[in-house]
Design a protein around this motif. Structure first.
Motif, PDB file in Angstrom:
ATOM      1  N   GLN A  31      29.903  28.771  47.344  1.00 23.65           N
ATOM      2  CA  GLN A  31      29.877  28.010  46.178  1.00 23.65           C
ATOM      3  C   GLN A  31      30.631  26.489  46.746  1.00 23.65           C
ATOM      4  OE1 GLN A  31      31.424  30.895  42.634  1.00 23.65           O
ATOM      5  NE2 GLN A  31      32.408  31.261  44.197  1.00 23.65           N
ATOM      6  N   GLN A  52      36.216  25.651  35.982  1.00 18.99           N
ATOM      7  CA  GLN A  52      36.387  27.091  35.776  1.00 18.99           C
ATOM      8  C   GLN A  52      37.974  27.031  34.822  1.00 18.99           C
ATOM      9  OE1 GLN A  52      34.651  29.368  37.128  1.00 18.99           O
ATOM     10  NE2 GLN A  52      33.239  27.768  37.056  1.00 18.99           N
ATOM     11  N   TYR A  61      42.876  31.248  28.003  1.00 15.12           N
ATOM     12  CA  TYR A  61      41.778  32.025  28.627  1.00 15.12           C
ATOM     13  C   TYR A  61      42.293  33.265  29.028  1.00 15.12           C
ATOM     14  CZ  TYR A  61      37.913  33.487  31.509  1.00 15.12           C
ATOM     15  OH  TYR A  61      36.974  34.189  32.054  1.00 15.12           O
ATOM     16  N   GLY A  86      39.089  34.832  40.923  1.00 12.69           N
ATOM     17  CA  GLY A  86      39.903  34.479  42.404  1.00 12.69           C
ATOM     18  C   GLY A  86      41.198  33.354  42.294  1.00 12.69           C
ATOM     19  N   ASP A  87      41.206  32.864  40.970  1.00 11.31           N
ATOM     20  CA  ASP A  87      42.271  31.924  40.734  1.00 11.31           C
ATOM     21  C   ASP A  87      43.605  32.852  40.650  1.00 11.31           C
ATOM     22  OD1 ASP A  87      40.660  32.113  38.222  1.00 11.31           O
ATOM     23  OD2 ASP A  87      42.466  32.432  37.577  1.00 11.31           O
ATOM     24  N   PHE A 106      37.544  42.752  42.867  1.00 14.70           N
ATOM     25  CA  PHE A 106      36.722  42.417  43.640  1.00 14.70           C
ATOM     26  C   PHE A 106      36.314  40.921  43.436  1.00 14.70           C
ATOM     27  CE2 PHE A 106      36.071  46.442  45.177  1.00 14.70           C
ATOM     28  CZ  PHE A 106      35.712  47.356  44.198  1.00 14.70           C
ATOM     29  N   GLU A 107      36.590  40.002  44.258  1.00 20.92           N
ATOM     30  CA  GLU A 107      36.110  38.680  44.226  1.00 20.92           C
ATOM     31  C   GLU A 107      35.281  38.217  45.429  1.00 20.92           C
ATOM     32  OE1 GLU A 107      36.602  35.769  42.665  1.00 20.92           O
ATOM     33  OE2 GLU A 107      35.647  35.046  44.261  1.00 20.92           O
ATOM     34  N   ILE A 108      34.283  37.432  45.310  1.00 17.76           N
ATOM     35  CA  ILE A 108      33.155  37.589  45.980  1.00 17.76           C
ATOM     36  C   ILE A 108      33.578  36.523  47.172  1.00 17.76           C
ATOM     37  CG2 ILE A 108      31.691  35.527  44.821  1.00 17.76           C
ATOM     38  CD1 ILE A 108      29.123  37.785  45.731  1.00 17.76           C
ATOM     39  N   VAL A 112      37.542  30.409  47.437  1.00 20.89           N
ATOM     40  CA  VAL A 112      38.076  30.178  46.142  1.00 20.89           C
ATOM     41  C   VAL A 112      39.436  30.926  46.117  1.00 20.89           C
ATOM     42  CG1 VAL A 112      38.033  30.912  43.733  1.00 20.89           C
ATOM     43  CG2 VAL A 112      35.888  30.445  45.077  1.00 20.89           C
ATOM     44  N   ASP A 138      31.317  41.755  46.455  1.00 22.47           N
ATOM     45  CA  ASP A 138      30.258  41.178  45.110  1.00 22.47           C
ATOM     46  C   ASP A 138      30.709  42.294  44.135  1.00 22.47           C
ATOM     47  OD1 ASP A 138      28.102  40.879  43.397  1.00 22.47           O
ATOM     48  OD2 ASP A 138      27.314  42.619  44.251  1.00 22.47           O
ATOM     49  N   GLY A 139      31.065  42.046  43.033  1.00 20.22           N
ATOM     50  CA  GLY A 139      31.429  42.679  42.004  1.00 20.22           C
ATOM     51  C   GLY A 139      30.593  44.215  41.691  1.00 20.22           C
ATOM     52  N   ASP A 157      35.970  38.519  34.843  1.00 24.29           N
ATOM     53  CA  ASP A 157      36.619  36.953  35.119  1.00 24.29           C
ATOM     54  C   ASP A 157      35.712  36.281  35.911  1.00 24.29           C
ATOM     55  OD1 ASP A 157      39.453  35.220  35.587  1.00 24.29           O
ATOM     56  OD2 ASP A 157      37.597  34.542  34.526  1.00 24.29           O
ATOM     57  N   THR A 159      31.932  33.561  37.073  1.00 24.78           N
ATOM     58  CA  THR A 159      31.572  32.462  36.661  1.00 24.78           C
ATOM     59  C   THR A 159      30.201  32.804  35.828  1.00 24.78           C
ATOM     60  OG1 THR A 159      30.268  32.780  38.864  1.00 24.78           O
ATOM     61  CG2 THR A 159      32.157  31.196  38.689  1.00 24.78           C
ATOM     62  N   PRO A 164      26.229  32.951  42.447  1.00 24.27           N
ATOM     63  CA  PRO A 164      26.697  34.508  42.886  1.00 24.27           C
ATOM     64  C   PRO A 164      26.900  35.337  41.728  1.00 24.27           C
ATOM     65  CG  PRO A 164      28.452  32.949  43.298  1.00 24.27           C
ATOM     66  CD  PRO A 164      27.166  32.167  42.983  1.00 24.27           C
ATOM     67  N   ALA A 165      27.289  34.897  40.728  1.00 26.15           N
ATOM     68  CA  ALA A 165      27.359  35.854  39.285  1.00 26.15           C
ATOM     69  C   ALA A 165      26.260  36.398  38.695  1.00 26.15           C
ATOM     70  CB  ALA A 165      28.064  34.969  38.293  1.00 26.15           C
ATOM     71  N   TYR A 225      37.422  23.888  27.496  1.00 23.04           N
ATOM     72  CA  TYR A 225      35.778  24.441  27.296  1.00 23.04           C
ATOM     73  C   TYR A 225      35.149  23.944  26.186  1.00 23.04           C
ATOM     74  CZ  TYR A 225      37.300  27.744  31.010  1.00 23.04           C
ATOM     75  OH  TYR A 225      37.876  28.546  32.205  1.00 23.04           O
TER      76      TYR A 225
HETATM   77  N1  SAM Z   1      37.806  31.501  34.060  1.00 19.32           N
HETATM   78  C1  SAM Z   1      36.573  30.786  34.545  1.00 19.32           C
HETATM   79  C2  SAM Z   1      35.473  30.963  33.387  1.00 19.32           C
HETATM   80  O1  SAM Z   1      35.884  31.393  32.468  1.00 19.32           O
HETATM   81  O2  SAM Z   1      34.562  30.296  33.702  1.00 19.32           O
HETATM   82  C3  SAM Z   1      36.198  31.810  35.786  1.00 19.32           C
HETATM   83  C4  SAM Z   1      37.255  31.819  36.866  1.00 19.32           C
HETATM   84  S1  SAM Z   1      37.086  32.661  38.128  1.00 19.32           S
HETATM   85  C5  SAM Z   1      37.320  31.128  39.277  1.00 19.32           C
HETATM   86  C6  SAM Z   1      35.336  33.025  38.627  1.00 19.32           C
HETATM   87  C7  SAM Z   1      35.413  33.693  39.885  1.00 19.32           C
HETATM   88  O3  SAM Z   1      34.170  34.548  39.881  1.00 19.32           O
HETATM   89  C8  SAM Z   1      35.193  32.730  41.027  1.00 19.32           C
HETATM   90  O4  SAM Z   1      36.518  33.097  41.787  1.00 19.32           O
HETATM   91  C9  SAM Z   1      33.997  33.366  41.738  1.00 19.32           C
HETATM   92  O5  SAM Z   1      33.950  33.307  43.130  1.00 19.32           O
HETATM   93  C10 SAM Z   1      33.976  34.740  41.055  1.00 19.32           C
HETATM   94  N2  SAM Z   1      32.510  35.423  41.322  1.00 19.32           N
HETATM   95  C11 SAM Z   1      31.423  34.768  41.067  1.00 19.32           C
HETATM   96  N3  SAM Z   1      30.380  35.779  41.205  1.00 19.32           N
HETATM   97  C12 SAM Z   1      31.019  37.048  41.630  1.00 19.32           C
HETATM   98  C13 SAM Z   1      30.500  38.213  41.872  1.00 19.32           C
HETATM   99  N4  SAM Z   1      29.081  38.557  41.909  1.00 19.32           N
HETATM  100  N5  SAM Z   1      31.451  38.954  42.605  1.00 19.32           N
HETATM  101  C14 SAM Z   1      32.835  39.023  42.478  1.00 19.32           C
HETATM  102  N6  SAM Z   1      33.262  37.703  41.995  1.00 19.32           N
HETATM  103  C15 SAM Z   1      32.366  36.894  41.651  1.00 19.32           C
END
Ligand code: SAM
Length: 274
Positions: A31, A52, A61, A86-87, A106-108, A112, A138-139, A157, A159, A164-165, A225
């Protein structure tokens, strides 16, 4: 760009917030990751052009996406799965719940996680906690490898349903989510109003209701937001949505807020999906 400049969020071709910023970090991996600094919001994370969270109001949030679903459980949560996050903000709040014995995440995107550990370290939970297993994956893939009826809570939590989400808003994902939750389990997923919520309602809502018997829209107000909407999907009707059995109190979250969180009736689905 150096110094202060106006930056516009790219949520949608016709919509986004604008901020006067200083660019602190920028790199493209899976990303595009940017960190900006703004005099009012502090440091904030942007992925693929979409804000984010900001330092100033991320706790609203992260307390909502953890304490609200946990409050509806019949028994205190013990095993929790986080997808995304991931944060480290969701982990931070879960680690404050004493009954939790195991947290899998699980964080992709490794970058990040690494960038947030560097720039948002004080907002992150503790990844050296022996209860925590952090896995770069991947989740959806992670869910498929998870045992049946394993978790009390599943917190997505992620994107928005682009990039990727995308895999996290599909029928297969919701089927797997249902499979790994125990019969009293509760699931929550961020569904970001105001831009993607109509699309999510049209595409994902019918999928969700075909898998989960109980589906509720959760609303909360995150200043940076605007309205933030998350689905709450419970596999079993909680005893009481408004006077929850499990009581948690955060900087923002309080059980007396539960009626507000559920104040958008599902009958509004067709209105909101336009
Ligand atoms: N709080 C934010 C919001 O509500 O928009 C989201 C925060 S967090 C940064 C979103 C996380 O989802 C990112 O770290 C991103 O890499 C992760 N992510 C996106 N697609 C994913 C997937 N398929 N599997 C696992 N993690 C994923």
């Amino acid at each position: 760009m150096t110094g202060n400049f106006w930056w516009k969020e790219k949520i949608h071709r016709d919509f986004g917030h604008a901020y006067k910023v200083e660019l602190v970090f920028e790199e493209k991996n899976l990303q595009k990751i940017q960190i900006f600094k703004n005099p009012f919001w502090g440091y904030f994370l942007v992925l693929d052009g979409i804000v984010q969270f900001t330092e100033k109001d991320e706790f609203i949030y992260h307390e909502t996406i953890t304490y609200l679903p946990a409050s509806l459980l019949e028994n205190p949560p013990e095993k929790v799965l986080i997808i995304g996050g991931g944060d480290g903000g969701a982990l931070r709040e879960l680690q404050k719940i004493p009954s939790i014995k195991k947290i899998i995440q699980f964080e992709i995107d490794t970058l990040v996680f690494e960038v947030c550990q560097k720039y948002f370290f004080k907002l992150s939970g503790n990844y050296h906690d022996p209860r925590v297993s952090f896995i770069i994956k991947d989740g959806l893939e992670g869910l498929k490898e998870s045992p049946e009826k394993e978790f009390d809570l599943l917190i997505v939590d992620c994107t928005d349903p682009v990039g990727p989400a995308k895999s996290l808003y599909t029928y297969e994902f919701y089927k797997e989510a249902y499979r790994v939750l125990n019969e009293k389990g509760v699931f929550i997923q961020q569904a970001s109003l105001p831009v993607y919520f109509p699309q999510i309602l049209k595409s994902s809502y019918p999928l969700i209701t075909s898998v989960f018997p109980i589906v509720k829209i959760v609303r909360t107000f995150v200043p940076s937001y605007g309205e933030e909407i998350a689905f709450l999907l419970a596999t079993k009707e909680p005893k009481d949505w408004f006077n929850p059995k499990q009581v948690f109190k955060g900087k923002y979250y309080h059980p007396s807020l539960n009626p507000y969180y559920f104040s958008i009736p599902n009958t509004w689905i067709d209105i909101l999906s336009k």
